[in-house]
Enzyme design. Structure first.
Site, PDB file in Angstrom:
ATOM      1  N   GLU A  83      -0.504   4.825  -0.360  1.00  0.00           N
ATOM      2  CA  GLU A  83      -1.295   6.052  -0.523  1.00  0.00           C
ATOM      3  C   GLU A  83      -0.418   7.267  -0.313  1.00  0.00           C
ATOM      4  O   GLU A  83       0.419   7.302   0.597  1.00  0.00           O
ATOM      5  CB  GLU A  83      -2.472   6.041   0.457  1.00  0.00           C
ATOM      6  CG  GLU A  83      -3.562   5.106  -0.032  1.00  0.00           C
ATOM      7  CD  GLU A  83      -4.721   4.948   0.931  1.00  0.00           C
ATOM      8  OE1 GLU A  83      -4.864   5.787   1.845  1.00  0.00           O
ATOM      9  OE2 GLU A  83      -5.477   3.978   0.768  1.00  0.00           O
TER      10      GLU A  83
ATOM     11  N   ARG B 254      -2.116  -2.436 -18.629  1.00  0.00           N
ATOM     12  CA  ARG B 254      -3.465  -1.843 -18.679  1.00  0.00           C
ATOM     13  C   ARG B 254      -3.588  -0.784 -17.584  1.00  0.00           C
ATOM     14  O   ARG B 254      -3.764  -1.101 -16.408  1.00  0.00           O
ATOM     15  CB  ARG B 254      -4.484  -2.962 -18.453  1.00  0.00           C
ATOM     16  CG  ARG B 254      -5.934  -2.586 -18.604  1.00  0.00           C
ATOM     17  CD  ARG B 254      -6.739  -3.806 -18.968  1.00  0.00           C
ATOM     18  NE  ARG B 254      -6.309  -4.269 -20.255  1.00  0.00           N
ATOM     19  CZ  ARG B 254      -6.883  -3.925 -21.412  1.00  0.00           C
ATOM     20  NH1 ARG B 254      -7.915  -3.128 -21.440  1.00  0.00           N
ATOM     21  NH2 ARG B 254      -6.422  -4.400 -22.546  1.00  0.00           N
TER      22      ARG B 254
ATOM     23  N   TYR C 236       0.850  -1.201   0.000  1.00  0.00           N
ATOM     24  CA  TYR C 236       0.000   0.000   0.000  1.00  0.00           C
ATOM     25  C   TYR C 236       0.875   1.236   0.000  1.00  0.00           C
ATOM     26  O   TYR C 236       1.850   1.310   0.769  1.00  0.00           O
ATOM     27  CB  TYR C 236      -0.898   0.034   1.246  1.00  0.00           C
ATOM     28  CG  TYR C 236      -2.346  -0.234   0.904  1.00  0.00           C
ATOM     29  CD1 TYR C 236      -2.998   0.591  -0.004  1.00  0.00           C
ATOM     30  CD2 TYR C 236      -3.040  -1.289   1.468  1.00  0.00           C
ATOM     31  CE1 TYR C 236      -4.327   0.347  -0.340  1.00  0.00           C
ATOM     32  CE2 TYR C 236      -4.359  -1.529   1.130  1.00  0.00           C
ATOM     33  CZ  TYR C 236      -5.000  -0.698   0.214  1.00  0.00           C
ATOM     34  OH  TYR C 236      -6.293  -0.945  -0.115  1.00  0.00           O
TER      35      TYR C 236
ATOM     36  N   LYS D 205      -2.243   0.780 -25.096  1.00  0.00           N
ATOM     37  CA  LYS D 205      -2.623   0.700 -26.516  1.00  0.00           C
ATOM     38  C   LYS D 205      -1.341   0.782 -27.350  1.00  0.00           C
ATOM     39  O   LYS D 205      -0.486  -0.101 -27.212  1.00  0.00           O
ATOM     40  CB  LYS D 205      -3.651   1.796 -26.826  1.00  0.00           C
ATOM     41  CG  LYS D 205      -4.947   1.626 -26.006  1.00  0.00           C
ATOM     42  CD  LYS D 205      -6.013   2.605 -26.404  1.00  0.00           C
ATOM     43  CE  LYS D 205      -7.334   2.339 -25.727  1.00  0.00           C
ATOM     44  NZ  LYS D 205      -7.522   3.015 -24.450  1.00  0.00           N
TER      45      LYS D 205
ATOM     46  N   ASP E 246      -6.851  13.698 -25.028  1.00  0.00           N
ATOM     47  CA  ASP E 246      -6.884  12.283 -24.649  1.00  0.00           C
ATOM     48  C   ASP E 246      -6.191  11.514 -25.780  1.00  0.00           C
ATOM     49  O   ASP E 246      -6.791  11.242 -26.817  1.00  0.00           O
ATOM     50  CB  ASP E 246      -8.348  11.848 -24.487  1.00  0.00           C
ATOM     51  CG  ASP E 246      -8.482  10.377 -24.124  1.00  0.00           C
ATOM     52  OD1 ASP E 246      -7.505   9.619 -24.321  1.00  0.00           O
ATOM     53  OD2 ASP E 246      -9.571   9.976 -23.659  1.00  0.00           O
TER      54      ASP E 246
ATOM     55  N   THR F  66      -4.108   6.332 -21.818  1.00  0.00           N
ATOM     56  CA  THR F  66      -3.977   4.991 -21.280  1.00  0.00           C
ATOM     57  C   THR F  66      -2.585   4.509 -21.691  1.00  0.00           C
ATOM     58  O   THR F  66      -1.945   5.102 -22.563  1.00  0.00           O
ATOM     59  CB  THR F  66      -5.060   4.042 -21.830  1.00  0.00           C
ATOM     60  OG1 THR F  66      -5.076   4.131 -23.249  1.00  0.00           O
ATOM     61  CG2 THR F  66      -6.424   4.378 -21.281  1.00  0.00           C
TER      62      THR F  66
END
Ligand code: DSN
Length: 432
Positions: A50, A229, A48, A223, A194, A220
């Site tokens: 954060e 991903r 973790y 691609k 984008d 993203t």
């Protein structure tokens, strides 16, 4: 795994075999390197983290910090970005974070219509982007099927959006990010590019870049960029539209800090702990994208798409805009019949060619029964295929599209596809 969880293992093996024996022509997919896979499947999933590097809410993050800083620094070098947030989990949440950072509920977003090639999060009525914000949508010219920058400018002047979104999921031509910025400057709007589909082409220098002028660039990472991903948000350090009227110095500084607004929108605004294994995989992918080989890869994606488009058109298939400048081709099946996209995608799958049905601009049918098929060359290019293979694939596709019910033909092509794939193997001891 074969012995510990044979049920899941069995399906994973079958999926590997599927990927190895079909032509994956979905333009938003790709084959990552073994190195990216290794990072994504690592012990970093256990941690973790954060917060941000050196400012975490959990102890034990010294190695995770170094990995996240590496990912950031590589992305900055790759795109020439001022600030990068690599914690976004995927494209839609990343766009949500950008709107959360820069807009108030009810502000106006202007983006490209989904049925003309945009994305759900660019203001489509069923999406959060239209539920919490006002939206106005632009399309393409009915004759040329191209973005008409003067029509977009007129719409922006009339509607005065707070943010103008550029970028697409089914547009086969170059996007003029500079023209979008000029329109935004004229109407006092933010710009969000984008570049999810074309990030690898931008990084490889074969598509015009939205840097350094665009306020925020989201992509993203899975691609054309050929990473895991996920997504990332890149932005300018300073908010050029910050309204600091009446604020004291400390508040004004915060208001001008665009990088801070984006970071706070991602965490704690929308997310908790980042996915550290995926951050590591992103760092690896960005390292790969910084190489000369990747530039060659990006160039070849476009050469392949052009060769495939020529082959399809030479075999009598109609394409939206009559060709492509990027990684993507949109087949227009309207001359063969309205709403044939889904039938065509199924027929192509029966021949070992994986695509997706898609609307074409001004589609007379519905999104569930659209009149187009969307294809692309990123995965085939990762396998090492070049123009001769594209010409052959174009011929196979045209044959299936002209005779969708011909089972013997589809079976024969499926065998030929398998043979072709065996000459361009993936995940068999060789890097893509
Ligand atoms: N689902 C992606 C695509 O296929 O283009 C967009 O988010």
């Amino acid at each position: 795994m074969e012995h510990k969880d044979p049920e899941v293992w069995k399906h994973m093996q079958a999926e590997l075999q599927r990927q190895q024996t079909v032509l994956n022509m979905i333009p938003s997919e790709n084959y990552v390197s073994n190195t990216v896979l290794q990072a994504a499947g690592s012990v970093l999933t256990n941690k973790y983290s954060e917060g941000y590097p050196k400012k975490r809410y959990y102890q034990g993050n010294s190695h995770v910090d170094e990995i996240e800083l590496l990912a950031i620094e590589r992305a900055q070098r790759l795109f020439g970005a001022e600030h990068v947030n690599v914690q976004s989990l995927s494209g839609s949440p990343a766009n949500q974070a950008v709107f959360h950072a820069l807009l108030n509920p009810g502000d106006k977003i202007m983006g490209m219509r989904l049925d003309m090639g945009g994305h759900l999060t660019h203001g489509h009525s069923v999406n959060f982007s239209a539920r919490y914000y006002q939206t106005v949508q632009y399309g393409v010219d009915p004759e040329t099927e191209l973005l008409d920058m003067e029509a977009i400018r007129q719409l922006a002047l009339k509607e005065k959006p707070k943010i103008i979104v550029s970028g697409a999921t089914a547009y086969p031509r170059l996007i003029d990010f500079n023209a979008f910025q000029k329109i935004a400057d004229e109407v006092g709007a933010y710009t969000l590019a984008d570049i999810s589909h074309i990030a690898g082409l931008v990084a490889g220098g074969v598509h015009p870049t939205p840097f350094p002028f665009t306020d925020v660039v989201m992509t993203t990472t899975h691609k054309t960029l050929r990473g895991p991903r996920s997504a990332m948000i890149m932005c300018k350090n300073e908010d050029r539209l910050a309204n600091v009227e009446g604020l004291d110095e400390k508040q004004a500084k915060k208001e001008r800090d665009m990088a801070g607004k984006i970071d706070r929108a991602v965490f704690p605004g929308l997310q908790g702990g980042p996915h550290n294994h995926i951050t590591a995989a992103k760092a690896v992918a960005f390292g790969e994208a910084l190489t000369y080989d990747f530039r060659m890869y990006a160039e070849q994606i476009v050469k392949n798409a052009k060769a495939l488009a020529e082959s399809l058109m030479g075999n009598g298939i109609k394409l939206v805009t009559n060709g492509t400048d990027n990684h993507l081709i949109l087949i227009d099946l309207r001359p063969m019949g309205i709403g044939l996209g889904r039938d065509a995608a199924v027929a192509l799958e029966e021949a070992g060619i994986i695509t997706n049905c898609n609307t074409v601009p001004y589609d007379p049918s519905t999104p569930f029964k659209p009149s187009g098929v969307r294809i692309g060359t990123p995965s085939l290019t990762s396998q090492g295929m070049k123009e001769p293979e594209m010409r052959q694939i174009g011929e196979w596709m045209a044959a299936v599209l002209k005779d969708m019910g011909n089972t013997a033909l589809k079976q024969k092509i499926k065998e030929d596809v398998k043979e072709l794939c065996s000459r361009f193997p993936i995940y068999q001891g060789r890097e893509c």
